[in-house]
Design a protein around this motif. Structure first.
Motif, PDB file in Angstrom:
ATOM      1  N   ALA A  98      67.642  22.547   8.260  1.00 33.56           N
ATOM      2  CA  ALA A  98      67.394  21.235   7.675  1.00 33.56           C
ATOM      3  C   ALA A  98      65.915  21.060   7.340  1.00 33.56           C
ATOM      4  O   ALA A  98      65.568  20.480   6.301  1.00 33.56           O
ATOM      5  N   CYS A  99      65.049  21.582   8.193  1.00 37.67           N
ATOM      6  CA  CYS A  99      63.604  21.489   7.938  1.00 37.67           C
ATOM      7  C   CYS A  99      63.220  22.250   6.667  1.00 37.67           C
ATOM      8  O   CYS A  99      62.385  21.794   5.886  1.00 37.67           O
ATOM      9  N   VAL A 100      63.845  23.405   6.475  1.00 43.52           N
ATOM     10  CA  VAL A 100      63.600  24.181   5.248  1.00 43.52           C
ATOM     11  C   VAL A 100      64.047  23.368   4.036  1.00 43.52           C
ATOM     12  O   VAL A 100      63.329  23.277   3.027  1.00 43.52           O
ATOM     13  N   ALA A 101      65.224  22.755   4.113  1.00 41.17           N
ATOM     14  CA  ALA A 101      65.741  21.949   3.002  1.00 41.17           C
ATOM     15  C   ALA A 101      64.842  20.742   2.731  1.00 41.17           C
ATOM     16  O   ALA A 101      64.575  20.404   1.573  1.00 41.17           O
ATOM     17  N   LEU A 102      64.364  20.102   3.788  1.00 47.99           N
ATOM     18  CA  LEU A 102      63.494  18.937   3.616  1.00 47.99           C
ATOM     19  C   LEU A 102      62.194  19.325   2.914  1.00 47.99           C
ATOM     20  O   LEU A 102      61.717  18.597   2.030  1.00 47.99           O
ATOM     21  N   ARG A 103      61.634  20.462   3.292  1.00 45.12           N
ATOM     22  CA  ARG A 103      60.400  20.914   2.629  1.00 45.12           C
ATOM     23  C   ARG A 103      60.670  21.228   1.162  1.00 45.12           C
ATOM     24  O   ARG A 103      59.831  20.948   0.290  1.00 45.12           O
ATOM     25  N   ARG A 104      61.832  21.794   0.864  1.00 44.11           N
ATOM     26  CA  ARG A 104      62.170  22.107  -0.527  1.00 44.11           C
ATOM     27  C   ARG A 104      62.335  20.826  -1.342  1.00 44.11           C
ATOM     28  O   ARG A 104      61.821  20.711  -2.442  1.00 44.11           O
ATOM     29  N   TRP A 105      63.041  19.846  -0.784  1.00 46.72           N
ATOM     30  CA  TRP A 105      63.235  18.583  -1.498  1.00 46.72           C
ATOM     31  C   TRP A 105      61.906  17.856  -1.692  1.00 46.72           C
ATOM     32  O   TRP A 105      61.657  17.287  -2.750  1.00 46.72           O
ATOM     33  N   ALA A 106      61.062  17.888  -0.670  1.00 51.97           N
ATOM     34  CA  ALA A 106      59.754  17.223  -0.781  1.00 51.97           C
ATOM     35  C   ALA A 106      58.911  17.885  -1.856  1.00 51.97           C
ATOM     36  O   ALA A 106      58.236  17.200  -2.644  1.00 51.97           O
ATOM     37  N   ALA A 107      58.955  19.216  -1.904  1.00 49.97           N
ATOM     38  CA  ALA A 107      58.193  19.936  -2.936  1.00 49.97           C
ATOM     39  C   ALA A 107      58.688  19.596  -4.332  1.00 49.97           C
ATOM     40  O   ALA A 107      57.927  19.623  -5.307  1.00 49.97           O
ATOM     41  N   GLY A 108      59.970  19.221  -4.428  1.00 53.64           N
ATOM     42  CA  GLY A 108      60.541  18.825  -5.714  1.00 53.64           C
ATOM     43  C   GLY A 108      60.253  17.381  -6.087  1.00 53.64           C
ATOM     44  O   GLY A 108      60.698  16.922  -7.142  1.00 53.64           O
ATOM     45  N   ALA A 126      57.159  19.470   9.758  1.00 48.36           N
ATOM     46  CA  ALA A 126      55.697  19.433   9.560  1.00 48.36           C
ATOM     47  C   ALA A 126      55.294  18.606   8.345  1.00 48.36           C
ATOM     48  O   ALA A 126      54.106  18.510   8.044  1.00 48.36           O
ATOM     49  N   LEU A 127      56.251  17.982   7.662  1.00 46.49           N
ATOM     50  CA  LEU A 127      55.917  17.191   6.486  1.00 46.49           C
ATOM     51  C   LEU A 127      55.138  15.926   6.832  1.00 46.49           C
ATOM     52  O   LEU A 127      54.399  15.401   5.994  1.00 46.49           O
ATOM     53  N   LEU A 128      55.287  15.444   8.053  1.00 47.69           N
ATOM     54  CA  LEU A 128      54.601  14.214   8.451  1.00 47.69           C
ATOM     55  C   LEU A 128      53.173  14.449   8.947  1.00 47.69           C
ATOM     56  O   LEU A 128      52.445  13.480   9.190  1.00 47.69           O
ATOM     57  N   VAL A 150      50.659  13.870  13.630  1.00 49.59           N
ATOM     58  CA  VAL A 150      51.188  12.665  12.977  1.00 49.59           C
ATOM     59  C   VAL A 150      50.434  11.446  13.491  1.00 49.59           C
ATOM     60  O   VAL A 150      50.207  11.296  14.689  1.00 49.59           O
ATOM     61  N   ARG A 151      50.039  10.555  12.584  1.00 47.26           N
ATOM     62  CA  ARG A 151      49.336   9.324  12.961  1.00 47.26           C
ATOM     63  C   ARG A 151      50.378   8.257  13.287  1.00 47.26           C
ATOM     64  O   ARG A 151      50.830   7.528  12.413  1.00 47.26           O
ATOM     65  N   LEU A 152      50.746   8.191  14.560  1.00 44.46           N
ATOM     66  CA  LEU A 152      51.880   7.374  14.979  1.00 44.46           C
ATOM     67  C   LEU A 152      51.480   5.928  15.252  1.00 44.46           C
ATOM     68  O   LEU A 152      50.466   5.659  15.885  1.00 44.46           O
ATOM     69  N   ASP A 153      52.309   5.010  14.770  1.00 40.05           N
ATOM     70  CA  ASP A 153      52.120   3.580  15.032  1.00 40.05           C
ATOM     71  C   ASP A 153      53.492   2.967  15.294  1.00 40.05           C
ATOM     72  O   ASP A 153      54.176   2.520  14.382  1.00 40.05           O
ATOM     73  N   THR A 154      53.892   2.943  16.558  1.00 37.37           N
ATOM     74  CA  THR A 154      55.240   2.472  16.878  1.00 37.37           C
ATOM     75  C   THR A 154      55.328   0.953  17.015  1.00 37.37           C
ATOM     76  O   THR A 154      56.390   0.433  17.340  1.00 37.37           O
ATOM     77  N   SER A 155      54.226   0.253  16.763  1.00 35.65           N
ATOM     78  CA  SER A 155      54.333  -1.206  16.756  1.00 35.65           C
ATOM     79  C   SER A 155      55.063  -1.682  15.501  1.00 35.65           C
ATOM     80  O   SER A 155      55.629  -2.767  15.472  1.00 35.65           O
ATOM     81  N   ARG A 156      55.067  -0.851  14.451  1.00 40.89           N
ATOM     82  CA  ARG A 156      55.668  -1.240  13.175  1.00 40.89           C
ATOM     83  C   ARG A 156      57.111  -0.756  13.084  1.00 40.89           C
ATOM     84  O   ARG A 156      57.463   0.291  13.609  1.00 40.89           O
ATOM     85  N   MET A 157      57.946  -1.543  12.412  1.00 40.57           N
ATOM     86  CA  MET A 157      59.352  -1.198  12.258  1.00 40.57           C
ATOM     87  C   MET A 157      59.553  -0.165  11.151  1.00 40.57           C
ATOM     88  O   MET A 157      60.350   0.771  11.293  1.00 40.57           O
TER      89      MET A 157
END
Length: 319
Positions: A98-108, A126-128, A150-157
């Protein structure tokens, strides 16, 4: 809009159903109310021929090749709520695929959105890295440890950063879906929210159980107990570190690594949390509550509460 929903083994049933219902409702209302908005065409894809949900239901999916160039990819949560089983799930071969597919879709050029535990799958790709993101609040320490880039901010929804969108805990799947619908038509998003009777929730802060997060680390847990026992006193980092047999530097670093906060910010959050609880559950005056949680007077407490409320309103307007 062509939407690809990536359905992995053990998908969280409510999250998947919420996303599908939101876009189906949007299409129905757009036709019913003659709203000028492009239709949402949703395709369910998986990394394996058969996918079973967390509750044991078979989910009909197509191969990822059925979505060669989606405009939007959505990653619903997996049905794992605690770090150990989640860590094991993230090590599965289908998640790696799934990670490979996500990187491919993001590159597209596809926008990629993930909610709740789905944010871990997106972060695993690693996309984030280098982006702002949110995740489910009770897994904040685990997320920070696993994905320090990743620059995490869990106060936000809901957090939008570049082509990526992340949403907080379980039912934030609906917040995420409404945000995405709003990009096509604010009017349609408002209609969907009204028909589904959904209030806007810009922040996770009101739902976070602070001491649950503190239990992720022994030193942070001890600091949490120390602060609660001394909440009515003036805070001193030096005194806290001394009582906990550690250094100020170590204590501050541990709080940042686990919770992403400074000791002073954590103490202020506990004070506000305690004040709000007392205001809701007792008839004690604001002046008295201020003293009980470590503030000099009610004016200071009222100012801080207004700021917290004002931040929530600003976040709401930005969504």
């Amino acid at each position: 809009m062509n939407i690809c929903v990536l359905v992995l083994e053990g998908v969280f049933d409510t999250g998947l159903a919420t996303v599908l219902d939101a876009f189906t409702t949007a299409n129905e209302l757009a036709a019913l109310r003659a709203v000028a908005a492009p239709p949402f065409r949703v395709t369910l894809v998986g990394m394996r021929a058969q996918v079973t949900s967390a509750q044991g239901f078979g989910i009909p999916v197509l191969a990822s090749a059925a979505c060669p160039a989606p405009e939007l990819v959505i990653v619903p949560a997996l049905g794992y709520k605690m770090p150990e089983p989640l860590g094991a799930a993230l090590a599965r071969p289908d998640v790696a695929d799934a990670c490979v597919a996500l990187r491919r879709w993001a590159a597209g050029g596809a926008r990629i959105a993930a909610a709740c535990i789905g944010t871990f799958v997106l972060a695993e790709s690693a996309l984030l890295d280098g982006h702002e993101a949110t995740t489910t609040w009770w897994l904040t320490p685990f997320f920070r440890q696993r994905y320090p880039g990743v620059r995490l901010d869990t106060s936000r929804m809901v957090v939008s950063s570049g082509q990526f969108l992340t949403a907080g805990a379980a039912l934030s799947h609906l917040d995420m879906a409404l945000w995405l619908i709003r990009q096509s038509s604010p009017e349609l998003a408002s209609l969907v929210a009204r028909y589904l009777v959904v209030d806007s929730r810009p922040s996770q802060s009101a739902y976070i159980i602070t001491d649950h997060l503190a239990h992720a680390d022994p030193l942070v847990e001890r600091f949490d107990r120390w602060v609660r026992a001394n909440l009515d006193k003036r805070f001193s980092l030096e005194l806290a570190a001394g009582d906990l047999s550690t250094s100020k530097r170590t204590l501050a670093r541990r709080l940042h690594d686990v919770l992403g906060k400074t000791p002073v910010a954590y103490v202020q959050d506990l004070r506000i949390e305690s004040a709000v609880h007392l205001l809701k559950t007792s008839s004690t005056s604001v002046e008295r509550i201020a003293g009980m949680v470590g503030y000099a007077d009610g004016v200071t407490l009222r100012t801080l509460l207004r700021r917290r409320l004002g931040k929530g309103i600003r976040e709401l307007r930005a969504t």
